[in-house]
Design a protein around this motif. Sequence first.
Motif, PDB file in Angstrom:
ATOM      1  N   PHE A 214     -10.857  25.727 -29.837  1.00 40.94           N
ATOM      2  CA  PHE A 214      -9.985  24.578 -29.567  1.00 40.94           C
ATOM      3  C   PHE A 214      -8.742  24.965 -28.743  1.00 40.94           C
ATOM      4  CE2 PHE A 214     -12.177  23.462 -33.616  1.00 40.94           C
ATOM      5  CZ  PHE A 214     -12.940  22.417 -33.106  1.00 40.94           C
ATOM      6  N   ASP A 215      -8.513  26.274 -28.561  1.00 38.14           N
ATOM      7  CA  ASP A 215      -7.343  26.700 -27.777  1.00 38.14           C
ATOM      8  C   ASP A 215      -7.484  26.299 -26.314  1.00 38.14           C
ATOM      9  OD1 ASP A 215      -6.183  27.783 -29.977  1.00 38.14           O
ATOM     10  OD2 ASP A 215      -6.708  29.875 -29.520  1.00 38.14           O
ATOM     11  N   PHE A 216      -8.681  26.504 -25.748  1.00 36.72           N
ATOM     12  CA  PHE A 216      -8.901  26.200 -24.325  1.00 36.72           C
ATOM     13  C   PHE A 216     -10.099  25.276 -24.084  1.00 36.72           C
ATOM     14  CE2 PHE A 216      -7.178  30.682 -24.229  1.00 36.72           C
ATOM     15  CZ  PHE A 216      -5.911  30.331 -23.786  1.00 36.72           C
ATOM     16  N   GLN A 217     -11.201  25.545 -24.784  1.00 41.67           N
ATOM     17  CA  GLN A 217     -12.480  24.926 -24.400  1.00 41.67           C
ATOM     18  C   GLN A 217     -12.477  23.404 -24.513  1.00 41.67           C
ATOM     19  OE1 GLN A 217     -15.451  27.083 -26.743  1.00 41.67           O
ATOM     20  NE2 GLN A 217     -14.460  29.001 -26.206  1.00 41.67           N
ATOM     21  N   THR A 218     -11.702  22.869 -25.434  1.00 41.49           N
ATOM     22  CA  THR A 218     -11.689  21.411 -25.607  1.00 41.49           C
ATOM     23  C   THR A 218     -10.486  20.742 -24.924  1.00 41.49           C
ATOM     24  OG1 THR A 218     -10.598  21.742 -27.725  1.00 41.49           O
ATOM     25  CG2 THR A 218     -12.986  21.434 -27.788  1.00 41.49           C
ATOM     26  N   LEU A 219      -9.671  21.545 -24.248  1.00 38.84           N
ATOM     27  CA  LEU A 219      -8.524  20.955 -23.532  1.00 38.84           C
ATOM     28  C   LEU A 219      -9.015  20.104 -22.367  1.00 38.84           C
ATOM     29  CD1 LEU A 219      -5.828  23.771 -23.196  1.00 38.84           C
ATOM     30  CD2 LEU A 219      -6.009  21.965 -24.921  1.00 38.84           C
ATOM     31  N   THR A 220      -8.295  19.017 -22.113  1.00 39.87           N
ATOM     32  CA  THR A 220      -8.691  18.134 -21.024  1.00 39.87           C
ATOM     33  C   THR A 220      -7.971  18.526 -19.737  1.00 39.87           C
ATOM     34  OG1 THR A 220      -9.078  16.357 -22.581  1.00 39.87           O
ATOM     35  CG2 THR A 220      -8.730  15.709 -20.294  1.00 39.87           C
ATOM     36  N   THR A 221      -8.758  18.785 -18.697  1.00 40.06           N
ATOM     37  CA  THR A 221      -8.178  19.032 -17.369  1.00 40.06           C
ATOM     38  C   THR A 221      -8.883  18.094 -16.400  1.00 40.06           C
ATOM     39  OG1 THR A 221      -9.791  20.776 -16.972  1.00 40.06           O
ATOM     40  CG2 THR A 221      -7.621  21.491 -17.680  1.00 40.06           C
ATOM     41  N   ASN A 222      -8.123  17.438 -15.548  1.00 38.07           N
ATOM     42  CA  ASN A 222      -8.688  16.424 -14.634  1.00 38.07           C
ATOM     43  C   ASN A 222      -9.543  15.397 -15.372  1.00 38.07           C
ATOM     44  OD1 ASN A 222      -7.482  17.672 -12.445  1.00 38.07           O
ATOM     45  ND2 ASN A 222      -9.233  19.044 -12.140  1.00 38.07           N
ATOM     46  N   GLY A 223      -9.081  14.989 -16.567  1.00 42.18           N
ATOM     47  CA  GLY A 223      -9.761  13.924 -17.301  1.00 42.18           C
ATOM     48  C   GLY A 223     -11.026  14.346 -18.015  1.00 42.18           C
ATOM     49  N   LYS A 224     -11.283  15.649 -18.074  1.00 44.77           N
ATOM     50  CA  LYS A 224     -12.529  16.095 -18.715  1.00 44.77           C
ATOM     51  C   LYS A 224     -12.279  17.348 -19.550  1.00 44.77           C
ATOM     52  CE  LYS A 224     -16.174  15.332 -16.313  1.00 44.77           C
ATOM     53  NZ  LYS A 224     -16.923  15.403 -15.071  1.00 44.77           N
ATOM     54  N   GLU A 225     -12.936  17.433 -20.720  1.00 41.44           N
ATOM     55  CA  GLU A 225     -12.772  18.652 -21.514  1.00 41.44           C
ATOM     56  C   GLU A 225     -13.356  19.843 -20.753  1.00 41.44           C
ATOM     57  OE1 GLU A 225     -14.001  15.712 -23.039  1.00 41.44           O
ATOM     58  OE2 GLU A 225     -13.851  16.016 -25.205  1.00 41.44           O
ATOM     59  N   LEU A 226     -12.691  20.980 -20.925  1.00 44.32           N
ATOM     60  CA  LEU A 226     -13.076  22.168 -20.151  1.00 44.32           C
ATOM     61  C   LEU A 226     -14.538  22.553 -20.378  1.00 44.32           C
ATOM     62  CD1 LEU A 226     -12.171  24.393 -18.222  1.00 44.32           C
ATOM     63  CD2 LEU A 226     -11.337  25.671 -20.194  1.00 44.32           C
ATOM     64  N   TYR A 227     -15.020  22.496 -21.628  1.00 46.31           N
ATOM     65  CA  TYR A 227     -16.405  22.926 -21.866  1.00 46.31           C
ATOM     66  C   TYR A 227     -17.388  22.008 -21.139  1.00 46.31           C
ATOM     67  CZ  TYR A 227     -17.338  19.222 -25.303  1.00 46.31           C
ATOM     68  OH  TYR A 227     -17.538  18.005 -25.910  1.00 46.31           O
ATOM     69  N   LYS A 228     -17.030  20.729 -20.976  1.00 48.39           N
ATOM     70  CA  LYS A 228     -17.907  19.810 -20.241  1.00 48.39           C
ATOM     71  C   LYS A 228     -17.898  20.141 -18.751  1.00 48.39           C
ATOM     72  CE  LYS A 228     -17.657  15.835 -23.311  1.00 48.39           C
ATOM     73  NZ  LYS A 228     -17.137  14.474 -23.488  1.00 48.39           N
ATOM     74  N   GLN A 229     -16.724  20.503 -18.266  1.00 51.03           N
ATOM     75  CA  GLN A 229     -16.599  20.909 -16.857  1.00 51.03           C
ATOM     76  C   GLN A 229     -17.435  22.163 -16.595  1.00 51.03           C
ATOM     77  OE1 GLN A 229     -14.266  19.135 -14.526  1.00 51.03           O
ATOM     78  NE2 GLN A 229     -15.906  20.090 -13.353  1.00 51.03           N
TER      79      GLN A 229
END
Length: 275
Positions: free
Chosen positions: A154-169
């Motif tokens: 949850f520290d980075f992987q689920t953070l939202t960047t450009n409207g999307k969670e990092l793991y999805k990106q």
Amino acid sequence: MTTQQLHEQILLKKSFLCVGLDPDLSKIPSHLLETEDPIFEFNKAIIDATHDLAVGYKPNTAFFEAYGIKGWMSLQKTINYINENFPEIFTIADAKRGDIGNTSSMYAKAFFEDLNFDSVTVAPYMGKDSVEPFLAFENKHTIMLALTSNEGAFDFQTLTTNGKELYKQVLETSKTWKNSHNLMYVVGATKAEYFADIRKIVPDSFLLVPGIGAQGGSLSEVCKYGMNDQVGLLVNSARAIIYASKGTDFAEKAREEALKVQKEMEEIIRLNFQV
Ligand SMILES: O=c1ccn([C@@H]2O[C@H](COP(=O)(O)O)[C@@H](O)[C@H]2O)c(=O)[nH]1
């Protein structure tokens, strides 16, 4: 091994269990410490006791690297033992590598050519040119970390960047890379509620799922949201199986624990695939 062959093994064995080989000299039965290579003897006994119940073995290289040159030799003996005696079994070097391109090429050679693993785990953080050298190996599989089983996910992987969670990106972008058909992904069993979203992005990919057993993830929840029409899951358990006993009966007890998981998987396969 191809993903089709892996799928056939899953249906044949009615199992998508991957046994984690994480040997720790402070945990393995004391009578083995008198042998010349306690780590190999431990792994060999676990493999002999569980190979008909599992479709994969995942040695985590940390548990070998910690013992220096002797540990690497135990790792080599372990992978050779599996490849020579059980070539139908899918092997994963859980090494979480990835670096600039020329260095990644050397990591890929080490695990795919020298050690002859079917797959290796890779971290996505350094991006496309750090992963593509692994993907260049046909019929070898690169298992990229997507959403890991630990709290730190949850520290980075689920953070939202450009409207999307990092793991999805990570999942979406990796599909555009050269030879992306050789990709699989790590998703933790402790994150079962995320599987439905993950399957929308990678419906056909195999997912390596650590986190049942000692970490408390639920096999049935993972299957409910994560299984696809090819099963598409390799569910890993290490400590709950390999350390079921510290006595001379450790292999027998490991089999009993593996059998419990396999039986649960058999029932899930029966209900979903009419086999
Ligand atoms: O997200 C991740 C990625 C890798 N692992 C590894 O899997 C096994 C799990 O062992 P257990 O004893 O069954 O908990 C271990 O090698 C981890 O390093 C993970 O747990 N989560």
